[in-house]
Design a protein around this motif. Structure first.
Motif, PDB file in Angstrom:
ATOM      1  N   SER A   1       6.074  -6.467  -8.833  1.00 37.96           N
ATOM      2  CA  SER A   1       5.551  -7.468  -8.290  1.00 37.96           C
ATOM      3  C   SER A   1       6.012  -7.287  -6.519  1.00 37.96           C
ATOM      4  O   SER A   1       5.311  -7.236  -5.712  1.00 37.96           O
ATOM      5  CB  SER A   1       5.982  -8.783  -8.543  1.00 37.96           C
ATOM      6  OG  SER A   1       5.534  -9.206  -9.774  1.00 37.96           O
TER       7      SER A   1
ATOM      8  N   LEU B   1       4.135  -4.029  -5.137  1.00 39.76           N
ATOM      9  CA  LEU B   1       2.893  -4.283  -5.005  1.00 39.76           C
ATOM     10  C   LEU B   1       2.552  -5.162  -3.572  1.00 39.76           C
ATOM     11  O   LEU B   1       1.335  -4.964  -3.170  1.00 39.76           O
ATOM     12  CB  LEU B   1       2.251  -5.252  -6.094  1.00 39.76           C
ATOM     13  CG  LEU B   1       2.118  -4.466  -7.386  1.00 39.76           C
ATOM     14  CD1 LEU B   1       1.413  -5.409  -8.521  1.00 39.76           C
ATOM     15  CD2 LEU B   1       0.691  -3.351  -7.130  1.00 39.76           C
TER      16      LEU B   1
ATOM     17  N   TRP C   1      -5.086   2.695 -12.917  1.00 41.43           N
ATOM     18  CA  TRP C   1      -4.485   1.783 -11.945  1.00 41.43           C
ATOM     19  C   TRP C   1      -5.469   0.913 -11.606  1.00 41.43           C
ATOM     20  O   TRP C   1      -4.921  -0.443 -11.470  1.00 41.43           O
ATOM     21  CB  TRP C   1      -3.789   2.829 -10.618  1.00 41.43           C
ATOM     22  CG  TRP C   1      -3.478   1.805  -9.689  1.00 41.43           C
ATOM     23  CD1 TRP C   1      -3.957   1.630  -8.554  1.00 41.43           C
ATOM     24  CD2 TRP C   1      -2.072   1.014  -9.626  1.00 41.43           C
ATOM     25  NE1 TRP C   1      -3.142   0.752  -7.757  1.00 41.43           N
ATOM     26  CE2 TRP C   1      -2.033   0.574  -8.461  1.00 41.43           C
ATOM     27  CE3 TRP C   1      -0.896   1.215 -10.741  1.00 41.43           C
ATOM     28  CZ2 TRP C   1      -0.764  -0.321  -8.177  1.00 41.43           C
ATOM     29  CZ3 TRP C   1       0.093   0.272 -10.137  1.00 41.43           C
ATOM     30  CH2 TRP C   1       0.039  -0.443  -8.893  1.00 41.43           C
TER      31      TRP C   1
ATOM     32  N   VAL D   1      -4.147  -2.815 -12.760  1.00 42.84           N
ATOM     33  CA  VAL D   1      -3.720  -3.920 -11.694  1.00 42.84           C
ATOM     34  C   VAL D   1      -4.439  -5.144 -11.749  1.00 42.84           C
ATOM     35  O   VAL D   1      -3.771  -6.356 -11.401  1.00 42.84           O
ATOM     36  CB  VAL D   1      -3.579  -3.300 -10.371  1.00 42.84           C
ATOM     37  CG1 VAL D   1      -4.803  -3.647  -9.521  1.00 42.84           C
ATOM     38  CG2 VAL D   1      -2.394  -3.484  -9.570  1.00 42.84           C
ATOM     39  N   ARG D   2      -5.583  -5.217 -12.246  1.00 39.63           N
ATOM     40  CA  ARG D   2      -6.357  -6.470 -12.330  1.00 39.63           C
ATOM     41  C   ARG D   2      -5.977  -7.144 -13.495  1.00 39.63           C
ATOM     42  O   ARG D   2      -5.943  -8.589 -13.526  1.00 39.63           O
ATOM     43  CB  ARG D   2      -7.726  -6.161 -12.735  1.00 39.63           C
ATOM     44  CG  ARG D   2      -8.611  -5.663 -11.472  1.00 39.63           C
ATOM     45  CD  ARG D   2      -9.964  -5.513 -12.176  1.00 39.63           C
ATOM     46  NE  ARG D   2     -10.525  -4.499 -11.240  1.00 39.63           N
ATOM     47  CZ  ARG D   2     -11.773  -4.299 -11.200  1.00 39.63           C
ATOM     48  NH1 ARG D   2     -12.754  -4.880 -12.035  1.00 39.63           N
ATOM     49  NH2 ARG D   2     -12.217  -3.207 -10.393  1.00 39.63           N
TER      50      ARG D   2
ATOM     51  N   TYR E   1      -2.624  -7.197 -14.429  1.00 39.63           N
ATOM     52  CA  TYR E   1      -1.279  -7.421 -14.217  1.00 39.63           C
ATOM     53  C   TYR E   1      -0.829  -8.930 -14.357  1.00 39.63           C
ATOM     54  O   TYR E   1      -1.375  -9.743 -13.615  1.00 39.63           O
ATOM     55  CB  TYR E   1      -0.841  -6.646 -12.991  1.00 39.63           C
ATOM     56  CG  TYR E   1       0.544  -7.028 -12.642  1.00 39.63           C
ATOM     57  CD1 TYR E   1       1.256  -7.431 -11.419  1.00 39.63           C
ATOM     58  CD2 TYR E   1       1.602  -6.435 -13.542  1.00 39.63           C
ATOM     59  CE1 TYR E   1       2.486  -7.740 -11.181  1.00 39.63           C
ATOM     60  CE2 TYR E   1       3.068  -6.539 -13.083  1.00 39.63           C
ATOM     61  CZ  TYR E   1       3.538  -7.086 -11.918  1.00 39.63           C
ATOM     62  OH  TYR E   1       4.880  -7.093 -11.691  1.00 39.63           O
ATOM     63  N   GLY E   2       0.226  -9.248 -14.970  1.00 39.59           N
ATOM     64  CA  GLY E   2       0.475 -10.620 -15.162  1.00 39.59           C
ATOM     65  C   GLY E   2       1.438 -11.063 -14.254  1.00 39.59           C
ATOM     66  O   GLY E   2       1.752 -12.239 -14.153  1.00 39.59           O
ATOM     67  N   ALA E   3       2.432 -10.197 -13.479  1.00 41.21           N
ATOM     68  CA  ALA E   3       3.186 -10.629 -12.605  1.00 41.21           C
ATOM     69  C   ALA E   3       4.376 -11.480 -12.992  1.00 41.21           C
ATOM     70  O   ALA E   3       4.632 -12.549 -12.517  1.00 41.21           O
ATOM     71  CB  ALA E   3       2.515 -11.225 -11.315  1.00 41.21           C
TER      72      ALA E   3
END
Lengths: 337, 267
Positions: free
Chosen positions: B94, B97, B255, B259-260, B262-264
């Motif tokens: 995170s 990013l 990637w 990245v869409r 990605y749960g962070a």
């Protein structure tokens, strides 16, 4: 500056029974259900506004901030920050914002904090003179001089948070998302961080969204409060307005000069608390002065103060969907008659 | 351009400082990647038992091959899949990013910086190996060494991209690093780390030629040892570039899609 319109974030969550049988069953068939972490949130912020974002754990505060900063892609709805769509993560957008997460770090663990600052200077393309000026300002506000050359892993939590905050603001972002920035810090450090954020907002007219479980953070920094619960906004407005709406009563705190029984005290209002010669009575806001005058004339009083309900209680009531008129609380300290 | 150079310099310096703190661990990691050196001992024993050579491979030729294979393996080592897997699943991706820098470059420069620490130690082992087996000629001349340098960079490009793609699978799977372990096993056989590909059955060899694996270790080794002609070298370099570009494309696609999702995770 910031526009959020019918924002949604839903997660598919797998459920599994504990133990071996649970694992075997989930191997063959997984049970999933949808968690609506953010469920139709809408608000707008003007440039330079400082807003407190409040809610119980799991309300959706951090998820909203992550969508505003581009970390998460929304399930539905629209987010715009200064004309940018955060999830596209354009370079100009990223240089304009910062997200400080109290429990996450960006500093390189094995190197002095200053090394991380130099890396950020290069990544954000900060000119040398601006870098030096910003470092000088942050040094003055946060006392960084002594800790910049120590390895990050050897810093205390408070020292590390100061460096994390400085690193996050080095590029002078115009939009700050602060997610529990004072968590775990002692009272003095919390005050320092609050003063720093207030000063930063004044100097750079930065737009700030702050989430915190410490009401002191919010009352010190924000006039406007957005309260979120179960993914929905339950209040958006002035903090003072929230207190009036959620708590139409004020508290009269009495120190009695002689014993008075509960029934007599309750004739003035709702008996909120009682402990020997101390009592707290909740009275309607617009009748406070009349009732206080009556109490002072009719009862033996040693001391009196008039306060709002503690803000933590007010927020707690908002979360629970209760208000003072419906469920008065009376608490007795041990040893009271 | 100036900004690109500045960022590159700063990232390289910072990661060199970081890696210098790990120099003792790097020595151990070098030693754990020693399959070619073990195989060298095995194949020399086999050659001696077979009356001095197996095919065209004398002990000296085996030494030249396996020292070059070991060195190549050291030069292309990539741990990025483990790093990415951790960052994606633990949410430590995170903060990265949020910065206007593709995280790819951070990992790239970390690996490049580590190479500078690894190379001196590696050269000591190679020189010791050459001295221990008299008559070993690891490279016939300087031009071959120079082209080897280019070829091994391309080999590393391929390996690094593959490792990066495996790490990105963590956006979809819980145990993406299991795929990396599978790669390690397959690569031992198909990259030439286990045995020179000349010693494989022709049918198996024909299949392997269509895969990226021999272009990471085997062919750079062949170039260094002077075992293939200049006409073939040109073709090999083009194929390496082709595989590199292909995996760069796969990486970028993974990637963008990953990245869409990605749960962070984490507060």
């Amino acid at each position: 500056m910031i526009v959020v319109d019918a924002l949604h974030k839903h997660y598919e969550v797998h459920e599994k029974e504990p133990g071996l049988m649970g694992s075997l069953r989930s191997f063959v068939q997984r049970n999933t259900h949808t968690v609506r972490a953010v469920d139709g949130v809408s608000f707008e912020l003007a440039a330079g506004e400082m807003v407190g974002f409040l809610g119980p754990n799991g309300a959706g505060k951090t998820t909203t901030l992550k969508m505003l900063s581009g970390l998460l892609h929304p399930t539905a709805g629209r987010v715009e920050v200064s004309g940018f769509t955060p999830k596209e993560r354009k370079t100009t957008f990223l240089k304009m914002i910062t997200l400080v997460m109290g429990q996450k770090q960006q500093l390189l663990w094995d190197l002095p904090a200053l090394d991380s600052f130099v890396v950020n200077q290069a990544i954000y393309e900060i000119p040398d003179d601006q870098f030096k000026a910003t470092m000088a300002e942050f040094n003055a506000l946060l006392d960084l001089d002594e800790i910049l050359r120590k390895q990050v892993r050897k810093l205390s939590l408070g020292e590390r948070m100061k460096c994390e905050l400085a690193a996050a603001l080095l590029h002078r972002p115009k939009v700050l998302f602060l997610d529990e920035p004072t968590i775990g810090l002692d009272v003095n450090m919390q005050v320092r961080i609050r003063e720093f954020v207030a000063e930063y907002n004044r100097r750079f007219n930065a737009t700030v969204i702050l989430t915190s479980h410490y009401m002191a953070d919010v009352t010190a920094l924000c006039k406007r409060i957005i309260v979120i619960d179960k993914g929905k906004i339950v209040f958006d407005g002035d903090l003072a307005q929230l207190l009036e709406q959620a708590s139409p009563n004020k508290i009269i705190k009495l120190e009695l000069a002689a014993h008075i029984d509960d029934a007599q005290l309750a004739s003035y209002g709702i008996l909120h608390a009682r402990d020997g010669l101390r009592a707290e009575i909740a009275v309607p806001r617009n009748e406070t002065s009349q009732i206080a005058a009556r109490i002072l004339t009719e009862l033996p009083i040693a001391d009196v103060t008039i306060e709002d309900l503690p803000i933590e209680e007010v927020i707690g009531m908002v979360f629970a969907g209760r208000n003072m008129r419906e469920e008065p609380e009376v608490s007795y300290a041990p040893g009271a008659e | 351009m100036r900004q690109v150079l500045n960022k590159s310099r700063v990232l390289l310096e910072v990661w060199f400082s970081h890696m210098s703190a790990y120099r003792a661990e790097i020595v151990i990691w070098i030693l754990t990647g020693s399959v070619p050196l073990i195989m060298l001992a095995v194949w020399i024993g086999q050659a001696q038992a077979a009356g001095g050579a197996i095919g065209e491979f004398t002990p000296q030729r085996f030494t030249a091959y396996f020292l070059a294979a070991w060195m190549s393996q050291q030069l292309i080592v990539s741990w990025v899949s483990w790093e990415l897997d951790f960052q994606i699943r633990q949410g430590t991706l995170s903060p990265k990013l949020l910065r206007p820098l593709d995280i790819f470059w951070e990992h790239w420069f970390a690996h490049v910086a580590e190479r500078f620490i690894r190379i001196p130690i590696m050269l000591v082992v190679v020189i010791a190996g050459i001295l221990l087996v008299p008559g070993t000629q690891i490279t016939p001349d300087l031009p071959h060494a120079v082209v080897y340098f280019i070829s091994i960079q391309l080999g590393w490009l391929i390996r690094f991209q593959i490792a990066y793609c495996i790490g990105l699978l963590a956006f979809w799977f819980d145990q993406a690093t299991a795929v990396d372990e599978l790669y390690f096993v397959i690569a031992a056989f198909l990259t030439g780390a286990f045995a020179p590909l000349e010693l494989y059955p022709p049918a198996v060899r024909a299949i392997i030629e269509w895969l990226p694996f021999p272009y990471t270790i085997y062919y750079p080794v062949q170039i260094l040892n002077g075992s293939i002609g200049w006409d073939v070298i040109g073709r090999i370099l083009l194929i390496q570039i082709g595989w590199g570009v292909a995996f760069v494309g796969i990486r970028r696609l993974l990637w963008r899609q990953g990245v869409r999702r990605y749960g962070a995770v984490g507060a």
